[in-house]
Design a protein around this motif. Structure first.
Motif, PDB file in Angstrom:
ATOM      1  N   ASN A 142      43.345  29.405  33.179  1.00  0.00           N
ATOM      2  CA  ASN A 142      44.149  30.420  33.861  1.00  0.00           C
ATOM      3  C   ASN A 142      43.667  31.822  33.513  1.00  0.00           C
ATOM      4  O   ASN A 142      43.679  32.724  34.367  1.00  0.00           O
ATOM      5  CB  ASN A 142      45.621  30.247  33.499  1.00  0.00           C
ATOM      6  CG  ASN A 142      46.325  29.218  34.356  1.00  0.00           C
ATOM      7  OD1 ASN A 142      46.657  29.492  35.510  1.00  0.00           O
ATOM      8  ND2 ASN A 142      46.535  28.029  33.817  1.00  0.00           N
ATOM      9  N   ALA A 143      43.234  32.033  32.265  1.00  0.00           N
ATOM     10  CA  ALA A 143      42.670  33.329  31.894  1.00  0.00           C
ATOM     11  C   ALA A 143      41.388  33.588  32.675  1.00  0.00           C
ATOM     12  O   ALA A 143      41.136  34.716  33.126  1.00  0.00           O
ATOM     13  CB  ALA A 143      42.394  33.368  30.392  1.00  0.00           C
ATOM     14  N   HIS A 144      40.560  32.561  32.845  1.00  0.00           N
ATOM     15  CA  HIS A 144      39.337  32.718  33.639  1.00  0.00           C
ATOM     16  C   HIS A 144      39.687  33.042  35.085  1.00  0.00           C
ATOM     17  O   HIS A 144      38.985  33.826  35.744  1.00  0.00           O
ATOM     18  CB  HIS A 144      38.499  31.437  33.561  1.00  0.00           C
ATOM     19  CG  HIS A 144      37.112  31.591  34.083  1.00  0.00           C
ATOM     20  ND1 HIS A 144      36.079  32.126  33.339  1.00  0.00           N
ATOM     21  CD2 HIS A 144      36.570  31.300  35.295  1.00  0.00           C
ATOM     22  CE1 HIS A 144      34.969  32.152  34.059  1.00  0.00           C
ATOM     23  NE2 HIS A 144      35.247  31.654  35.250  1.00  0.00           N
ATOM     24  N   ALA A 145      40.776  32.453  35.585  1.00  0.00           N
ATOM     25  CA  ALA A 145      41.208  32.753  36.948  1.00  0.00           C
ATOM     26  C   ALA A 145      41.616  34.214  37.096  1.00  0.00           C
ATOM     27  O   ALA A 145      41.352  34.851  38.132  1.00  0.00           O
ATOM     28  CB  ALA A 145      42.367  31.839  37.338  1.00  0.00           C
ATOM     29  N   VAL A 146      42.270  34.776  36.059  1.00  0.00           N
ATOM     30  CA  VAL A 146      42.635  36.197  36.095  1.00  0.00           C
ATOM     31  C   VAL A 146      41.372  37.055  36.191  1.00  0.00           C
ATOM     32  O   VAL A 146      41.311  38.020  36.965  1.00  0.00           O
ATOM     33  CB  VAL A 146      43.457  36.568  34.848  1.00  0.00           C
ATOM     34  CG1 VAL A 146      43.675  38.078  34.770  1.00  0.00           C
ATOM     35  CG2 VAL A 146      44.807  35.854  34.860  1.00  0.00           C
ATOM     36  N   VAL A 147      40.354  36.713  35.408  1.00  0.00           N
ATOM     37  CA  VAL A 147      39.091  37.449  35.437  1.00  0.00           C
ATOM     38  C   VAL A 147      38.450  37.349  36.816  1.00  0.00           C
ATOM     39  O   VAL A 147      37.957  38.349  37.372  1.00  0.00           O
ATOM     40  CB  VAL A 147      38.134  36.907  34.352  1.00  0.00           C
ATOM     41  CG1 VAL A 147      36.762  37.557  34.473  1.00  0.00           C
ATOM     42  CG2 VAL A 147      38.705  37.161  32.967  1.00  0.00           C
ATOM     43  N   LEU A 148      38.451  36.156  37.401  1.00  0.00           N
ATOM     44  CA  LEU A 148      37.841  35.979  38.718  1.00  0.00           C
ATOM     45  C   LEU A 148      38.621  36.746  39.785  1.00  0.00           C
ATOM     46  O   LEU A 148      38.030  37.319  40.713  1.00  0.00           O
ATOM     47  CB  LEU A 148      37.766  34.492  39.063  1.00  0.00           C
ATOM     48  CG  LEU A 148      37.100  34.132  40.395  1.00  0.00           C
ATOM     49  CD1 LEU A 148      35.689  34.710  40.473  1.00  0.00           C
ATOM     50  CD2 LEU A 148      37.077  32.623  40.601  1.00  0.00           C
ATOM     51  N   GLU A 149      39.952  36.785  39.662  1.00  0.00           N
ATOM     52  CA  GLU A 149      40.745  37.579  40.603  1.00  0.00           C
ATOM     53  C   GLU A 149      40.339  39.046  40.553  1.00  0.00           C
ATOM     54  O   GLU A 149      40.224  39.713  41.600  1.00  0.00           O
ATOM     55  CB  GLU A 149      42.238  37.451  40.283  1.00  0.00           C
ATOM     56  CG  GLU A 149      42.901  36.224  40.833  1.00  0.00           C
ATOM     57  CD  GLU A 149      44.412  36.326  40.812  1.00  0.00           C
ATOM     58  OE1 GLU A 149      45.063  35.692  41.657  1.00  0.00           O
ATOM     59  OE2 GLU A 149      44.964  37.045  39.947  1.00  0.00           O
ATOM     60  N   ARG A 150      40.112  39.574  39.358  1.00  0.00           N
ATOM     61  CA  ARG A 150      39.677  40.969  39.247  1.00  0.00           C
ATOM     62  C   ARG A 150      38.329  41.157  39.916  1.00  0.00           C
ATOM     63  O   ARG A 150      38.083  42.174  40.568  1.00  0.00           O
ATOM     64  CB  ARG A 150      39.574  41.366  37.774  1.00  0.00           C
ATOM     65  CG  ARG A 150      40.886  41.378  37.023  1.00  0.00           C
ATOM     66  CD  ARG A 150      40.617  41.788  35.577  1.00  0.00           C
ATOM     67  NE  ARG A 150      41.793  41.547  34.741  1.00  0.00           N
ATOM     68  CZ  ARG A 150      41.776  41.635  33.429  1.00  0.00           C
ATOM     69  NH1 ARG A 150      40.645  41.955  32.803  1.00  0.00           N
ATOM     70  NH2 ARG A 150      42.852  41.416  32.729  1.00  0.00           N
ATOM     71  N   HIS A 151      37.456  40.201  39.745  1.00  0.00           N
ATOM     72  CA  HIS A 151      36.120  40.322  40.324  1.00  0.00           C
ATOM     73  C   HIS A 151      36.177  40.299  41.852  1.00  0.00           C
ATOM     74  O   HIS A 151      35.453  41.050  42.522  1.00  0.00           O
ATOM     75  CB  HIS A 151      35.245  39.179  39.815  1.00  0.00           C
ATOM     76  CG  HIS A 151      33.780  39.376  40.065  1.00  0.00           C
ATOM     77  ND1 HIS A 151      32.984  40.126  39.216  1.00  0.00           N
ATOM     78  CD2 HIS A 151      32.967  38.956  41.069  1.00  0.00           C
ATOM     79  CE1 HIS A 151      31.749  40.136  39.682  1.00  0.00           C
ATOM     80  NE2 HIS A 151      31.715  39.430  40.798  1.00  0.00           N
ATOM     81  N   LEU A 152      37.046  39.428  42.389  1.00  0.00           N
ATOM     82  CA  LEU A 152      37.146  39.310  43.843  1.00  0.00           C
ATOM     83  C   LEU A 152      38.038  40.388  44.447  1.00  0.00           C
ATOM     84  O   LEU A 152      37.913  40.710  45.632  1.00  0.00           O
ATOM     85  CB  LEU A 152      37.709  37.930  44.219  1.00  0.00           C
ATOM     86  CG  LEU A 152      36.876  36.720  43.784  1.00  0.00           C
ATOM     87  CD1 LEU A 152      37.624  35.437  44.112  1.00  0.00           C
ATOM     88  CD2 LEU A 152      35.521  36.740  44.464  1.00  0.00           C
ATOM     89  N   GLY A 153      38.944  40.933  43.649  1.00  0.00           N
ATOM     90  CA  GLY A 153      39.850  41.952  44.156  1.00  0.00           C
ATOM     91  C   GLY A 153      40.932  41.409  45.059  1.00  0.00           C
ATOM     92  O   GLY A 153      41.468  42.133  45.902  1.00  0.00           O
ATOM     93  N   ARG A 154      41.304  40.146  44.909  1.00  0.00           N
ATOM     94  CA  ARG A 154      42.368  39.547  45.732  1.00  0.00           C
ATOM     95  C   ARG A 154      42.998  38.383  44.986  1.00  0.00           C
ATOM     96  O   ARG A 154      42.434  37.842  44.040  1.00  0.00           O
ATOM     97  CB  ARG A 154      41.823  39.080  47.078  1.00  0.00           C
ATOM     98  CG  ARG A 154      40.718  38.046  47.006  1.00  0.00           C
ATOM     99  CD  ARG A 154      40.151  37.758  48.390  1.00  0.00           C
ATOM    100  NE  ARG A 154      39.010  36.860  48.355  1.00  0.00           N
ATOM    101  CZ  ARG A 154      39.092  35.540  48.337  1.00  0.00           C
ATOM    102  NH1 ARG A 154      40.272  34.963  48.351  1.00  0.00           N
ATOM    103  NH2 ARG A 154      37.996  34.792  48.326  1.00  0.00           N
ATOM    104  N   SER A 155      44.184  38.005  45.435  1.00  0.00           N
ATOM    105  CA  SER A 155      44.922  36.929  44.791  1.00  0.00           C
ATOM    106  C   SER A 155      44.311  35.574  45.123  1.00  0.00           C
ATOM    107  O   SER A 155      44.036  35.271  46.288  1.00  0.00           O
ATOM    108  CB  SER A 155      46.382  36.956  45.263  1.00  0.00           C
ATOM    109  OG  SER A 155      47.083  35.834  44.790  1.00  0.00           O
ATOM    110  N   ILE A 156      44.101  34.748  44.087  1.00  0.00           N
ATOM    111  CA  ILE A 156      43.629  33.375  44.281  1.00  0.00           C
ATOM    112  C   ILE A 156      44.409  32.386  43.409  1.00  0.00           C
ATOM    113  O   ILE A 156      44.229  31.178  43.541  1.00  0.00           O
ATOM    114  CB  ILE A 156      42.126  33.231  43.964  1.00  0.00           C
ATOM    115  CG1 ILE A 156      41.839  33.590  42.505  1.00  0.00           C
ATOM    116  CG2 ILE A 156      41.281  34.064  44.917  1.00  0.00           C
ATOM    117  CD1 ILE A 156      40.442  33.237  42.037  1.00  0.00           C
TER     118      ILE A 156
END
Length: 409
Positions: free
Chosen positions: A112-126
């Motif tokens: 889930n922490a990795h998902a937060v990082v990826l959300e920042r990278h993509l700039g949208r909710s996933i």
């Protein structure tokens, strides 16, 4: 495989481990000749192990990077699936379940922490869609486990084979995860973070901070209502709505399918209205479902109420993880803080619901659970997006190849 698809596969594999084990609990009970009380004690061990292990996970993600921590801890969780059926005695089953739960909780935190990082990278909710993939994995593996159980396949063979398959899936997905040096503050090991974004190491044992408690309270209420509904929906349909065994089992399935379907599509709602409005809307829908459940005296009406509860609660816990990951000192520490709260809620919800039902009756018990749901719209402002800073979402750089395509593109 894009990082988004890879992480979706990680969530699906994590859910598949849980779904596989749950279907073979009766085999394990028969194999070890466990009484209901002994089985109940054994089933307390995984959440206890998770509760103890989760606060240490953020430190591992910081030390080794969230990508590496996710790959290793997911592998331990998948490998651990084979061992409960191999336990030679109840005492060994308790030990195995404690370690199994620790691997479950720690891998849950880091992915889930990795998902937060990826959300920042993509700039949208996933995050909602990723949790939807967890539900898909759990439901699919649960269906396979039911077939294996009905075919009288030895659980040691079934769980061992699934463990190997999920290890392979996890290893393949791990190669596609977002690298820790992708330029996102707080994404992983300190040697990868930019020099202009100083970041202190997370605590060795990351219990919730004061800033996390408000967010965690939202997660506590949502998880409590979810745990009560998923564990007691079939019983409620049987005892109150006079449903037969098949209809009662279908009530649980409808609840889970509505939750999974809403999570898979929930990111669009979150992007359109924002997290606070999404939680308020979901809380209102879930509360309406609770009212229907309390009033229902027929199977169809009760199932409709549980369906509304599932739809309403679906996106709330994913939003809790996202918000906590963005306000914590690191994504892992923020996620670990709220995860300990939500796991605690999940541990006590079935028991408290049973006590209330035994004391007050099933309708009154779910009336009080509906009261917990009503708190969600009031608590929704705790999930307001943090002001832009070093932890704000970042879009991919122009010179980089796009990191992700939509899962259903």
């Amino acid at each position: 495989m894009s990082p988004h698809r890879a992480l979706a596969a990680v969530f699906a594999a994590h859910g598949a481990v849980a779904g596989s084990l749950f279907t073979r609990i009766p085999w394990i009970q028969d194999s070890l000749d466990l009484s209901p009380g002994a089985l109940g004690l054994a089933l307390l061990c995984p959440p206890i192990g998770a509760f103890v292990g989760m606060p240490t996970a953020s430190r591992l993600a910081y030390r080794f990077g969230s990508r590496a921590a996710t790959r290793v801890l997911l592998a331990l969780w998948c490998a651990g699936l084979a061992f409960p059926a191999l336990a030679p005695s109840p005492a060994w089953l308790f030990v195995v379940f404690l370690l199994f739960g620790a691997a479950a909780g720690m891998s849950d935190v880091v992915m889930n922490a990795h998902a937060v990082v990826l959300e920042r990278h993509l700039g949208r909710s996933i995050m909602s869609g990723l949790h939807g993939m967890w539900s898909v994995g759990s439901l699919a593996a649960g269906g396979l486990g039911a077939l294996a159980a009905s075919a009288d396949i030895d659980a040691r063979v079934h769980l061992g084979a699934v463990s190997i398959a999920l290890l392979a899936l996890g290893a393949a997905a791990g190669h596609g995860l977002l690298p820790d040096h992708a330029g996102i503050p707080g994404s992983g090991a300190p040697e990868h973070k930019p020099a202009d974004t100083p970041q202190a190491p997370p605590r060795h044992f990351a219990l919730p901070t004061r800033g996390i408690l408000g967010i965690g309270l939202v997660g506590f209420c949502a998880t409590f209502a979810e745990g009560a509904s998923s564990n007691w929906s079939a019983v409620y349909l049987t005892e109150v709505a006079d449903a037969g065994p098949g209809m009662a089992a279908a009530g649980y399935t409808v609840f889970m399918l509505c939750m999974a379907g809403m999570r898979l599509t929930g990111d669009r709602l979150i992007r359109r209205v924002g997290p606070v409005a999404a939680v308020r809307t979901g809380g209102i829908v879930a509360a309406a479902g609770g009212i229907v459940v309390v009033a229902a005296r027929t199977p169809a009406l009760a199932m409709a109420g549980f369906a509304l509860i599932g739809l309403g609660l679906a996106v709330i816990v994913p939003l809790v993880f996202t918000t906590a990951g963005n306000v914590g000192a690191t994504p892992g520490e923020g996620v670990a803080g709220v995860a300990t709260i939500t796991y605690l809620s999940g541990m006590i919800a079935p028991a408290v619901t049973g006590w209330l039902a035994d004391t007050l009756g099933y309708p009154a018990a779910f009336a009080l659970i509906t009261g917990v749901i009503v708190l969600l719209p009031l608590l929704a402002p705790a999930l307001r997006r943090p002001s832009p800073d070093a932890r704000a979402p970042l879009a991919p750089k122009d010179h980089e190849e796009p990191v992700d395509r939509c899962l259903h593109a």
